[in-house]
Design a protein around this motif. Structure first.
Motif, short mmCIF file in Angstrom:
data_model
loop_
_atom_site.label_atom_id
_atom_site.label_comp_id
_atom_site.label_asym_id
_atom_site.label_seq_id
_atom_site.Cartn_x
_atom_site.Cartn_y
_atom_site.Cartn_z
N ALA A 62 82.02 49.59 3.57
CA ALA A 62 82.67 50.33 4.65
C ALA A 62 81.64 50.91 5.61
N ALA A 63 80.52 51.42 5.08
CA ALA A 63 79.48 51.97 5.95
C ALA A 63 78.86 50.89 6.83
N MET A 64 78.68 49.70 6.29
CA MET A 64 78.13 48.60 7.09
C MET A 64 79.08 48.21 8.21
N GLY A 67 79.15 51.02 10.78
CA GLY A 67 77.94 51.02 11.60
C GLY A 67 77.94 49.91 12.63
N ALA A 68 78.38 48.72 12.23
CA ALA A 68 78.44 47.61 13.18
C ALA A 68 79.46 47.88 14.28
N THR A 69 80.60 48.48 13.90
CA THR A 69 81.63 48.79 14.90
C THR A 69 81.14 49.82 15.90
N ASP A 74 78.65 51.22 21.35
CA ASP A 74 77.53 52.01 21.90
C ASP A 74 77.64 53.48 21.53
N ALA A 75 78.05 53.75 20.29
CA ALA A 75 78.21 55.13 19.85
C ALA A 75 76.90 55.74 19.37
N PHE A 76 75.90 54.92 19.10
CA PHE A 76 74.61 55.44 18.65
C PHE A 76 73.77 55.85 19.85
N LEU A 84 69.03 50.08 12.00
CA LEU A 84 68.58 50.61 10.72
C LEU A 84 69.76 50.85 9.78
N VAL A 85 70.83 51.42 10.31
CA VAL A 85 72.01 51.70 9.49
C VAL A 85 72.61 50.40 8.97
N ILE A 86 72.76 49.41 9.83
CA ILE A 86 73.37 48.15 9.42
C ILE A 86 72.50 47.43 8.40
#
Length: 202
Positions: A62-64, A67-69, A74-76, A84-86
């Protein structure tokens, strides 16, 4: 009716009636169900720990996906943070997926000899190799712990360069590696012991 020299038949006529000699009831079989502390250990390892493993895998999946979504939206603040998160969540998804595979004895093993050996010899070889893998895993877990929490990573080190917020702490992001390797090591030791005890791991 059976002839005098034939054993008594069962009611279906499909075979001899199985009888037991006095004092032999239950002599050939035993109840494999553990009791007491052993039963608690079986439930802890075979049920609750398995549920926790699936929960961890679902969390990283779910975190992956999240993070991709967010990266697509462009939320980062920085594109590097999204990458890094993905990458990290994908890596830990594979690591804990390997933990479940090890529990099921579906880990990667290249072996062209033991399938041709007698079952008892094969069982001892497989159990010994699994225990050896477990011993090696204990050492690797120790090295990983020393690197992450003692000598390799400083407490203030950041996973995202230049960002000192607590959730980017490098130890926090590296800790699942120690847990995953240790978890896999536990499975190697348990399955190896079960194989040497003459049981098939389930």
């Amino acid at each position: 009716p059976p002839l005098p020299d034939q054993p008594p038949q069962d009611r279906t006529g499909n075979g001899p009636l199985m009888t037991e000699e006095p004092g032999q009831a239950g002599a050939e079989t035993s109840d494999p169900t553990p009791s007491g502390g052993a039963s608690f250990g079986v439930r802890l390892y075979g049920r609750w720990l398995l549920k926790l493993e699936y929960a961890v895998v679902l969390f990283f999946f779910a975190a992956m996906v999240l993070g991709a979504t967010l990266h697509l939206l462009d939320a980062f603040e920085e594109g590097v943070a999204a990458q890094l998160v993905i990458f990290a969540t994908a890596f830990y998804l594979c690591l804990f997926g390997a933990v479940i595979a090890t529990r099921r004895s579906h880990h990667i093993a290249v072996d062209a000899i033991t399938p041709r050996l007698p079952p008892r010899v094969r069982r001892w070889i497989e159990g010994s190799l699994l225990l050896a893998s477990g011993v090696l895993g204990v050492y690797l877990t120790y090295l990983a712990y020393i690197y992450v929490f003692v000598t390799g990573v400083t407490p203030e080190a950041s996973f995202l360069s230049g960002d000192t917020r607590w959730y980017w702490n490098r130890r926090l992001w590296y800790a699942p590696t120690v847990v995953g390797v240790g978890w896999m090591t536990l499975h190697f030791l348990v399955i190896g012991g079960v194989r040497l005890a003459g049981r098939d791991p389930k």
